[in-house]
Design an enzyme around this catalytic site. Structure first.
Site, PDB file in Angstrom:
ATOM      1  N   GLY A 181       8.848  -5.117   7.938  1.00 24.96           N
ATOM      2  CA  GLY A 181       7.842  -6.057   7.435  1.00 24.96           C
ATOM      3  C   GLY A 181       8.426  -7.360   6.930  1.00 24.96           C
ATOM      4  O   GLY A 181       9.167  -8.042   7.633  1.00 24.96           O
ATOM      5  N   LYS A 187       0.788  -1.237   0.000  1.00 22.78           N
ATOM      6  CA  LYS A 187       0.000   0.000   0.000  1.00 22.78           C
ATOM      7  C   LYS A 187       0.816   1.282   0.000  1.00 22.78           C
ATOM      8  O   LYS A 187       1.802   1.393   0.731  1.00 22.78           O
ATOM      9  CB  LYS A 187      -0.900   0.015   1.236  1.00 22.78           C
ATOM     10  CG  LYS A 187      -1.959  -1.043   1.183  1.00 22.78           C
ATOM     11  CD  LYS A 187      -2.873  -0.918   2.368  1.00 22.78           C
ATOM     12  CE  LYS A 187      -4.058  -1.861   2.210  1.00 22.78           C
ATOM     13  NZ  LYS A 187      -4.891  -1.845   3.404  1.00 22.78           N
ATOM     14  N   GLY A 206       8.522  -1.900  12.376  1.00 19.62           N
ATOM     15  CA  GLY A 206       7.953  -0.557  12.502  1.00 19.62           C
ATOM     16  C   GLY A 206       8.998   0.483  12.869  1.00 19.62           C
ATOM     17  O   GLY A 206       8.964   1.619  12.381  1.00 19.62           O
TER      18      GLY A 206
HETATM   19  P1  AMP Z   1       4.024  -4.264   3.056  1.00 21.41           P
HETATM   20  O1  AMP Z   1       3.744  -4.841   4.401  1.00 21.41           O
HETATM   21  O2  AMP Z   1       3.268  -3.013   2.758  1.00 21.41           O
HETATM   22  O3  AMP Z   1       5.502  -4.162   2.751  1.00 21.41           O
HETATM   23  O4  AMP Z   1       3.405  -5.301   2.009  1.00 21.41           O
HETATM   24  C1  AMP Z   1       3.861  -6.612   1.883  1.00 21.41           C
HETATM   25  C2  AMP Z   1       2.825  -7.416   1.164  1.00 21.41           C
HETATM   26  O5  AMP Z   1       2.551  -6.854  -0.107  1.00 21.41           O
HETATM   27  C3  AMP Z   1       3.248  -8.842   0.899  1.00 21.41           C
HETATM   28  O6  AMP Z   1       2.482  -9.701   1.693  1.00 21.41           O
HETATM   29  C4  AMP Z   1       2.969  -9.040  -0.586  1.00 21.41           C
HETATM   30  O7  AMP Z   1       2.303 -10.256  -0.850  1.00 21.41           O
HETATM   31  C5  AMP Z   1       2.064  -7.876  -0.927  1.00 21.41           C
HETATM   32  N1  AMP Z   1       2.143  -7.528  -2.344  1.00 21.41           N
HETATM   33  C6  AMP Z   1       3.235  -7.188  -3.025  1.00 21.41           C
HETATM   34  N2  AMP Z   1       2.927  -6.992  -4.322  1.00 21.41           N
HETATM   35  C7  AMP Z   1       1.608  -7.225  -4.452  1.00 21.41           C
HETATM   36  C8  AMP Z   1       0.714  -7.205  -5.565  1.00 21.41           C
HETATM   37  N3  AMP Z   1       1.131  -6.899  -6.785  1.00 21.41           N
HETATM   38  N4  AMP Z   1      -0.600  -7.466  -5.322  1.00 21.41           N
HETATM   39  C9  AMP Z   1      -1.013  -7.780  -4.075  1.00 21.41           C
HETATM   40  N5  AMP Z   1      -0.197  -7.828  -2.999  1.00 21.41           N
HETATM   41  C10 AMP Z   1       1.092  -7.561  -3.189  1.00 21.41           C
END
Ligand code: AMP
Length: 400
Positions: A353, A200, A376
């Site tokens: 993360g 996100k 975090g």
């Molecule tokens: P974050 O915690 O914001 O770093 O997000 C990590 C998560 O983003 C992981 O669990 C990934 O599976 C997910 N992610 C990465 N690329 C995609 C994508 N193209 N569509 C859906 N989820 C994604």
């Protein structure tokens, strides 16, 4: 930031050294410790205090008990593992404050270790309650914070306690985290590249904007990229797009252009009709995501592009996967980027993360200069340049 005192600045001989460590270790379903990295990372500080004949008292939280004792979140198994790693007895206190604990601390001999029970069994820990902080402080002649993973929290054991102890500073793990952060962001060798991925934009706006002020180049991958695609008017199909962040994506692109930062988005995408490890998938150019398909990884052309950008950097900061690396079919982009960062001779720092999980699975753990222990906390440090637990120590007194 490194102006706060460190454990090396204090007289430790025969004194009570209360070390706030991060023993928030993962437990499997049977309650066994499934990864003891965090315990191992505390050893330099613990051993240093023991070698100087200190009386070592260790405090940590584990999991999220709701301010009351929960037997499955007891730190007792950590005491057992720590004893094995230290090759010496580790005493265990059934609570973290109170008369019984004070008695155990008084009985503790120089060169001995006592681990306190989970701090979060008391609501006062998370509430930063002054009475709880004062009760903890009563156990210490010297307070050392070595829990980088919780340094972004204003909790009693990381924040409130500082005003009640006579001497306070940081341990070796905290020091190392700060040193790498400074080498990467405060005084980096350039070009400085940030590789940011994940799900996100909304959770990373602050980091993106803060990094844009410092970096020369930025790669944006993961689902986040599709919110940028939307701003650019490219089709995104069923990909994860945060509609309310499209304007922010535009602002970030403009900031990059105005600041002369080279910003790279994926030029091709691995798409699938469903969010599933099975079934069809194919690669399409960035502007050709079919209407009923979703992007789940970066494609091979993006990998080549990102590899070139990575090879040209002198310093690299990485947070977040390039795709859904938890599914075999969509892990190639993330693993390729991990390997490219591993191959590079740049100073590379990763954290936050899932990034350390991806690095581990890609098998390049030893090739990254530094992997942060804080999720975090790492992200907040990138964004704000400091952390509450460090600020409060700095206020208390810096090195002469
Ligand atoms: P974050 O915690 O914001 O770093 O997000 C990590 C998560 O983003 C992981 O669990 C990934 O599976 C997910 N992610 C990465 N690329 C995609 C994508 N193209 N569509 C859906 N989820 C994604």
């Amino acid at each position: 930031m490194l102006s706060c005192k460190t454990i090396e600045d204090f007289q430790l001989h025969e004194r009570r050294i209360l070390i706030r460590v991060d023993y928030n270790v993962p437990l499997d379903e049977e309650g066994n410790i499934s990864d003891d990295t965090r315990i191992r990372r505390s050893l330099p500080t613990v051993n240093y205090a023991l070698d100087r004949n200190g009386r070592v008292i260790l405090a940590s939280h584990l999991g999220r008990p709701r301010g009351k004792p929960e037997p499955r979140l007891s730190l007792k198994p950590v005491a057992v593992r720590l004893a094995r790693l230290l090759k010496k007895e580790v005493k265990f206190a059934p609570d973290c404050i109170g008369p019984q604990v004070e008695e155990m601390v008084n009985d503790l001999q120089p060169g001995e270790v006592l681990l306190l029970e989970n701090l979060r069994f008391h609501p006062g820990e998370r509430e930063n309650d002054p009475e709880f902080a004062r009760a903890l402080a009563r156990l210490a002649d010297v307070y050392i914070n070595d829990a980088f993973g919780t340094a972004h929290r204003k909790h009693a054991s990381t924040y409130g306690i500082v005003q009640f102890v006579r001497e306070a500073g940081i341990g070796f793990l905290m020091k190392k985290e700060i040193e790498y952060f400074q080498r990467a962001l405060v005084d980096p060798r350039r070009p400085l590249l940030a590789v940011i991925g994940g799900a996100k934009v909304s959770t990373k706006i602050g980091i993106l904007e803060a990094l844009l002020k410092r970096v020369d180049k930025m790669i944006i991958g993961g689902a986040m990229a599709f919110t940028f695609y939307r701003y650019l008017g490219w089709p995104t199909g069923k990909s994860l797009v945060e509609e309310e962040m499209v304007g922010v994506a535009g602002r970030i692109l403009k900031q990059a252009w105005q600041g002369g930062v080279k910003l790279y988005l994926p030029v091709d995408v691995v798409v699938a009709p469903e969010f599933s490890p099975h079934g069809e998938s194919r690669t399409v150019p960035c502007q050709e995501i079919p209407r009923d398909w979703m992007g789940l990884d970066i494609g091979p052309a993006s990998v080549t592009l990102f590899e070139e950008v990575i090879a040209g950097a002198q310093t690299i900061i990485w947070n977040g996967p390039m795709g859904v690396f938890e599914m075999d079919k969509f892990k190639h982009g993330t693993f390729s980027v991990a390997r490219a960062i591993g191959r590079s001779s740049a100073l590379s720092i990763a954290g936050g993360g899932d990034t350390d999980v991806a690095i581990h699975e890609a098998g390049v753990t030893d090739q990254i200069s530094y992997i942060s222990t804080g999720g975090g906390a790492f992200l907040e440090l990138l964004e704000k340049g400091t952390l509450p637990a460090l600020e409060v120590l700095k206020e208390r007194g810096s090195k002469p």
